[in-house]
Each structure stands twice: as C-alpha cells, then as structure tokens.
Design an enzyme around this catalytic site. Structure first.
Site, mmCIF file in Angstrom:
data_model
loop_
_atom_site.group_PDB
_atom_site.id
_atom_site.type_symbol
_atom_site.label_atom_id
_atom_site.label_comp_id
_atom_site.label_asym_id
_atom_site.label_seq_id
_atom_site.Cartn_x
_atom_site.Cartn_y
_atom_site.Cartn_z
ATOM 1 C CG LEU A 104 -1.971 -1.071 1.349
ATOM 2 C CD1 LEU A 104 -2.683 -0.958 2.692
ATOM 3 C CD2 LEU A 104 -2.971 -0.981 0.210
ATOM 4 C CE LYS A 145 1.023 -0.409 7.121
ATOM 5 N NZ LYS A 145 1.962 -1.318 7.797
ATOM 6 C CB CYS A 495 22.512 1.369 47.173
ATOM 7 S SG CYS A 495 22.481 2.364 45.673
#
Length: 841
Positions: A104, A145, A495
């Site tokens: 297309l 699509k 941490c």
C-alpha cells in the site's frame, strides 16, 4: 422360529461387526468429532461465546486423537488435532501467488507539540479518489494496520489446503503446516454458503500478552528474547518444526479476498468483513468501521491513535479503503499499489537525535541500566530527552557512543530506547599512524620510522562505553552474575538509589497503596536517612515529617530570613512547629494501609521476578503469608506461570535472614496481610511426582518420580529413610542441603490444607464468588477498577476483560458501554457496585 432359517444363521455374525463395519463407524465418528470440535472452536474464538466447558472440549479432543491413532488413514484435513504440529520439514516450498500480494501507499499525519494533526496527505488521497471517480462520493472503511506477517490462505470446498507468506509479492513460502496450528484460523469454513474456492489475505500476529509470556519463557530457558511481537510472529511462523509454532500463540485477522468462486458475492468491503466472520474468522471488533466521508475517517483515526496503547495487539497505523468494490475496480492500481487504499501511518515513533552523554540508573533490585542522555527530540507525541540502553551487552552490540547520531523509538507508554546507530554520522578525529618499513629496529634506533604529519587515519572521537565498576551512588561494587545480562549494585538497602526505588515501589498504588506518600516525599526521606527500611515508614511521626519538609525546602537565605511551611513565629521570635494537614494525611494513609491483601503485600516486597500476576498466584496457592514464606522451591516451581528461575528467586528471597527480619519488623509494626482464599487447588503443586521432578540437582521425569514415590511408601519419611531406594536417590538425599529440603517439605505439607479443605472453603473462600467469572465495565461510584478486581480475586473469583457465555456477572458502573450491551444480549447477570459488595459479604 425355525432354528434352521437363514435369518437365524446370520444373527451371530450380525452381533460381531466386521472390520469394514468398524472402519465405517470410526470414519463416521471421526467426521462427527472433527465437525463438533471445529464448531466449538468457532464459538470460542470467533463468536466469543463458548457453549461447552473447556473440560468437555478436552475430553472430545482426546477421543478424536485416540481414534486417529488407531486409524491414521481416516484423519481428515480439517482435523483440529493438526493444531499441535507435526514432524519437522526439511525446508519451505515456494508458492507463486496467482494474484500478487501488493503493498500500500503510505500517508502520514504529522503531529505538532500541541497534539494537533496535519492531515494534508489524507485530504489529498480523498481528492485523488474523487477525481478518479469523476466527482463521485466514496464511502471509506478504516481498519487496523497490523504489525505482523502477511499471509494468504487458500480454501477449496471449504477446507484449508494452502497457506503462503507474502515473500516478494509474487512468490512466497508454503507455511501450511505451521498455519494449521494457529487456533483462530478455521481449518474448515463455517456456514452454509461456503465458496468452492476462496483465497483470504490477512495478517498473522502475536498478541502483546502472549509476546510477554513467550519472552518470559525464553529468559527462563536461557534463550535470547525477541525484540518485538512482529519478529516473534514471523520467527514462529517460519519454524521448520510446526510443534514449536503450536507452542507460540499466534493470531490471525483477515483483511481482503484475493479470488473467489461461489458463495456470497459481496458488493462492499464491509460486507466482505462480515462474510469473513460468517465463515469462521475473527475480526478486530470495535476497531474498524465504515464512514461516509474523509472527516469521519480522520476522527476515527485520531481516536484509534489514542486507543493504541490499550489494544491487545501492535498496530502502526490504520488502513483506509474505498468501501464499494465496483469503485475499487474503477480506480484500479498504480505501479504495485491500489489507488483505492492507503496505509495511514501513526505519527513517527522513531526519530534521529544525538547522544550527549551516557550514565547509569540504579533500580530497586540494584539493576544498573545505562541511559543515553539525548538532544531533545519530539517522537511519539512527546519530547524525549532520555532513552534506555538496557544493559552492557546491548550497548556493545549496538556500539552506542557519546556523540553518535541514533534512531530513538517510543511506542505508546513504552520507555524510549535507542534502536540503532547511524555509523556514517559518527564523529571522528584524525590520529597519527606509524607505518612499518618491515625492518626490526631497536627502541633507540635513530633510523626507526616515526609518524609524519600526512600519515594519519580517522578513528572514532569517543571510546566504546563500559559500565562503571562501582555504583555512582553508594560506591559499592557493581557485579554481574554468570549467565545474567544485567549487572547489579551490591549495596542493597545501603544504596540510597535502591532504597528509594524500593520504597517507592512498596508504597505504590498496586502494592501497599499508601495514599499521600509520593515519590518526592520518599526521595526526601531517603536522602535525609530518615527512612532506612520498609518498617521505618510505620514509625514516622509529624515532627519527623516536618523535619523532612523543612530540610528539603530550606535554603541558606530562607533559614535566616523566613519561616518554612508548617511553622509559626511566636512572641519570642523563635520558630514553633505546628501540625500540618499534609503530614497528617501521610500518616493516615500509612495507617489505613496496614491490612493489605496478601497479593499486594507480596508484590510490595519487591522480590525479583515477582510481578502482580505472580504475587496473585502465590496468594491463591498458599493463602497465608506464613505458608508463602516457607514454601519450598520445588513446590513453587509447580505453580502456574512460575518456572524454575522464578521459583529459585522467590525461595532465595525468603531464605535470606535479612529479608525474614524485614518482614518480621513489618509485622511487629502492625502490618497484617489478609488471609487469601486458596483457589489454586493444592493438588496443582502438591502432587509428589510434580515436586519430586523439580528437586534441585536431581534430574528425573514425572513418571519416574511417581515410581520413586510409590517405592518410598507414598510418604516423605520413606524418601528420607528407606534404604531400598535407588542409589542415585540415596546419594542425593545424603547431601546436607537436600536432607534439610526434604525436612522442610515434610513440615510444609503438614501445614497446607488438604484438597477437600480447600474445596470446602476452610481458608475463607466465598462460595458465592469462588470460581465465578466477573467483567467490570464503566465507572463505579466508590471503587477503582483495580480495587474491585482485588476484592473479587481475594474472594476466589476471576476477572476477565471480555464478556462471553462463560461470564457469570458483569459489574456495571456509569457510562458502561458495549460490554453491558453484550451481557444483556447473552443473559448474563448484571450487578451494581452495591450488589457486588453484598455478594462479596
């Protein structure tokens, strides 16, 4: 009756059927079962209205399998047993398309920073169509699509005889054997008006959920994950072994008829789509439509662009076609594309930009993720400044460096990522190069060749990127386990980055759902070391929160000149702290969240590999926190959707003393996870042959595990002590860690409810809800969607996303849409929120 009559003589023979009679009966029954199972599959996949339980389908399927094993020559071409796959092929044969599979023309509608579309190209397409029709007014059909693999299906006399890939449009590959494993592709067309011949074109794809599940299995098996659903679908469809294709859930949507003889003759494309459904194909219901003009088409396109992230499949645009087939023929083709259709692509989700720097982010499990800092670029509807590089292997594979021009992709709500480097744009520098004269010189040789000004070569300006060896936050070592793609900071809760991310996750809406405590407040609490562990949240008070707020807001100037928020100045001029509403709200949110559902609590702990779904599985299988804490690894590995990798991660988490201490602290602070109904029967994970076959470092099949269990007298004590058991088992159980595991298993099973106890609801199951399927639609008066779902699941019910004959209740709120309409049409019971709460008790 005369005993010598010939009728009496043949009576005995009539009682004993001949081989031909048996074969005829088998053929008739195979035909009957094939038709019946194909009809049930049509009801399930196409109509979304199954008429029989799964167990009945499985029983008939096994009956058909047995008949086909005994009479392989009678197996029909449309037999549903072909969906499990067959023997591997040596290769794919070529198929020449009688009608070429064309592409297309694309059209684009760029979107500006305010979200406004520029539809100039689509208006130009509409004008070309009108001109080609001499001013005629076309209707348009717009449909998704799909981002999948185009294939062509050929049916003769209603039976699928060939499936081929697009290839170059003229010649493709024969993938018939693989396509027969795709569950929603009819092997025989349905309905009375089936054509003698029809060639259906469409797209094979993988749904997002199935793609995620496949990649999870790939990771657990140490295999490379697929980059996206399209690659996964294409790779699965082109497997030489169709049994592999059958294991990967593929889906098919039709979009056109290439050729047809007989059957219903459509005059419009929208009629073709309806005919597809009548023949047994699935359609993307709700996501396509027929419109009178281009403006209506563009409105629907914009709606679909917004809806795109929520779709169960990937699409990259919408296809717009002239509805009238006569007008399509009149417009014809140009080059290799039709004039009557266009692929209307969504705004670019990829764009070019430059990498300005690369640094790392530390996640809640210590994962070290390299991140590209980018020149700002508008892509996918937003301005992107950062993109993930995933891990060191990906950085090295793509060879991303500072200064590179890169392609950045952003799809829906997915984190932006660097797709590839444009190497021809990489910044280079000239460097001197020594050219050898072929003579070996001593280091102090005066005649040794030295670089000259014109002896240079171009080399990249920046070196390849490497992760740091130490965490930039806490300076702990960064470690990478063997076989792992991700490197991790070893600092744990020491941490600050891990602590902050862990606490943010713990308090999040889908976890403990602590209202009022957001990311900003947590980061401030962590930065000031006011919260070191989860339990510290439950020790917060107003003075601590005020201190956090004042420290975060304070500047040098403000500290001397003005009071901070939440303070007042007394007669003495000194600041006097006062309770403030925001702090009270946070404390109230913390207090109200102390009795979470068990699944939410497990998810909140941040166990590696344990997401919402796995947390629910654990809660439904074990019912209480204590059972989950003590669940042995082999038992965990038997649970639905939990493989060996996830089971090992869960068992490792609860085996750590610091994690058990953390949970004990939470319980001591007043956190009390609710008891969950045991809705996954214990037999699912407590059958001995299942957990024995999953014992670590002892490879054995489930059949042999069953035999071992029987030899041991069907009890764990026998496994522990029986000296007549095989030598390899005795060697395994002699290892201290394995002996401890067997003892743990014995203790664990002694505490688990029996199958009967679970069925009777001894763990608090709501019999009115247990096993029932609910669908939620519309906006409920007081409950959020996920809250209602959690309440239903905690009571033993299931929540589905779509309405079918299997649905027991639809809970409808304000602005309930098509789900409510379908429920009424199917006669499904409708509940209000109040009625749901009454049912839940």
């Amino acid at each position: 009756m005369n005993p010598n009559s010939k009728h009496n003589t043949n009576f005995t023979n009539l009682l004993k059927p001949s081989d031909s009679d048996i074969k005829q009966f088998a053929a008739q029954h195979i035909r009957h079962l094939t038709d019946l199972l194909n009809r049930y599959a049509y009801e399930y996949y196409t109509l979304d209205a199954p008429s029989v339980p799964d167990a009945e389908y499985d029983k008939l399927f096994r009956e058909l399998e047995a008949l086909e094993r005994n009479h392989p020559e009678l197996k029909l071409p449309d037999s549903p047993t072909q969906r499990v796959g067959g023997e591997p092929l040596a290769g794919f044969a070529e198929v020449r398309h009688e009608v070429p599979m064309l592409s297309l023309t694309n059209a684009f509608s760029p979107q500006d920073e305010n979200g406004v579309f520029d539809h100039a190209e689509m208006y130009a397409f509409d004008q070309r169509v009108r001109d080609g029709l001499d001013g005629g007014k076309p209707e348009y059909v717009i449909e998704p699509k799909f981002d999948g693999l185009a294939i062509s299906l050929l049916y003769r006399d209603g039976v699928l005889v060939q499936a081929a890939t697009r290839g170059d449009g003229t010649t493709g590959e024969d993938v018939t054997q693989n396509v027969k494993t795709v569950a929603n592709i009819p092997l025989r067309l349905h309905g009375e008006n089936t054509p003698e011949l029809i060639e259906v074109r469409g797209e094979v794809l993988m749904l997002k959920a199935d793609f995620a599940a496949l990649n999870k299995r790939q990771a657990e098996n140490g295999q490379k994950p697929f980059a996206n659903p399209r690659n996964a679908a294409a790779g699965s469809l082109r497997q030489l072994d169709s049994r592999i294709t059958a294991q990967r859930k593929l889906h098919f949507f039709p979009y056109s008829v290439a050729r047809q003889q007989g059957g219903f003759v459509a005059e419009e494309h929208i009629q073709e789509l309806a005919y597809f459904q009548a023949l047994g194909f699935s359609l993307p219901n709700g996501n396509f439509g027929c419109f009178k003009n281009i403006d209506e088409v563009l409105t629907f396109y914009e709606q679909m662009q917004q809806k795109r992230p929520e779709l169960p499949y990937e699409i990259d645009g919408m296809v717009v076609k002239v509805n009238s087939l006569a007008q399509q023929r009149e417009l014809g083709f140009i080059s290799r594309a039709p004039r009557w259709a266009v692929a209307h692509k969504f705004p670019a989700e990829e764009a070019l930009t430059i990498v300005e720097a690369i640094d790392v982010q530390i996640g809640r499990t210590g994962a070290v993720t390299p991140v590209a800092r980018l020149q700002p670029v508008f892509v996918g509807g937003v301005t992107v400044t950062n993109a993930t590089l995933h891990n060191q292997d990906e950085v090295s594979r793509k060879d991303v460096r500072v200064g590179d021009t890169v392609v950045v992709r952003r799809a829906g709500d997915v984190i932006p990522e660097v797709v590839r480097v444009i190497f021809e744009r990489r910044p280079m520098r000239e460097t001197a190069v020594a050219v050898s004269d072929g003579i070996g010189h001593r280091q102090d040789d005066l005649f040794a060749e030295t670089p000259s000004a014109n002896q240079t070569q171009s080399v990249p300006l920046h070196k390849p990127y490497r992760l740091p060896t130490h965490c930039p936050i806490c300076r702990s070592e960064i470690e990478r386990e063997e076989g792992e793609a991700v490197a991790r900071c070893s600092g744990g809760m020491l941490c600050q980055a891990q602590r902050a991310q862990g606490l943010i996750h713990f308090a999040s809406r889908k976890a403990m759902d602590i209202d009022g405590l957001g990311e900003k407040q947590i980061e401030q609490l962590v930065a000031q070391d006011l919260v070191l562990h989860f339990a510290d949240l439950y020790r917060l008070d107003i003075p601590t929160l005020q201190k956090m707020k004042e420290t975060a807001d304070k500047t040098v100037a403000e500290s001397d000149q003005m009071p901070s928020e939440g303070s007042s100045v007394g007669a003495s001029g000194k600041h006097k702290k006062q309770p403030v509403k925001w702090a009270e709200n946070i404390l109230a949110g913390i207090e109200s969240g102390k009795t979470p559902e068990l699944a939410r609590f497990l998810f909140a702990l941040g166990i590696r590999h344990v997401g919402e779904r796995t947390a629910k599985t654990l809660a439904q299988a074990f019912g209480t926190l204590e059972r989950v804490r003590r669940a042995p690894e082999p038992v965990l590995a038997c649970l639905p959707d939990i493989g060996t990798v996830v089971a090992r991660s869960i068992a490792h988490f609860f085996a750590q003393a610091e994690q058990q201490a953390m949970i004990d602290e939470l319980l001591a602070a007043g956190v009390a996870p609710q008891t969950q109904a045991v809705t996954i029967p214990p037999a699912r994970h407590a059958e001995p042959q299942r957990w024995i076959a999953r014992l670590p470092d002892f490879k054995i099949s489930e059949n042999k595990a069953q035999a071992l269990w029987e030899l041991a007298g069907k009890n764990i004590e026998g496994l522990q002590n029986d000296k007549a058991l095989p030598a390899d088992w005795q060697a395994w159980r002699s290892e201290p860690q394995n002996a401890a595991l067997l003892e743990n298993l014995k203790t664990f099973f002694a505490q688990m409810p029996s199958e009967d106890e679970a069925a009777q609801g001894s763990d608090g199951i709501n019999k009115a809800v247990a096993g029932k399927t609910f669908v939620l639609t519309g906006t409920l008066p007081t409950l959020k969607r996920d809250q209602a779902q959690s309440l239903i699941e905690a009571a033993g019910g299931k929540v589905s996303g779509s309405v079918s004959k299997k649905t027991d209740y639809v809970v409808a709120g304000e602005a309930a849409g098509s789900k409510l309409e379908k429920a009424n049409a199917l006669g499904v019971s409708i509940l209000s929120e109040a009625e749901l709460l009454t049912l839940l008790g």
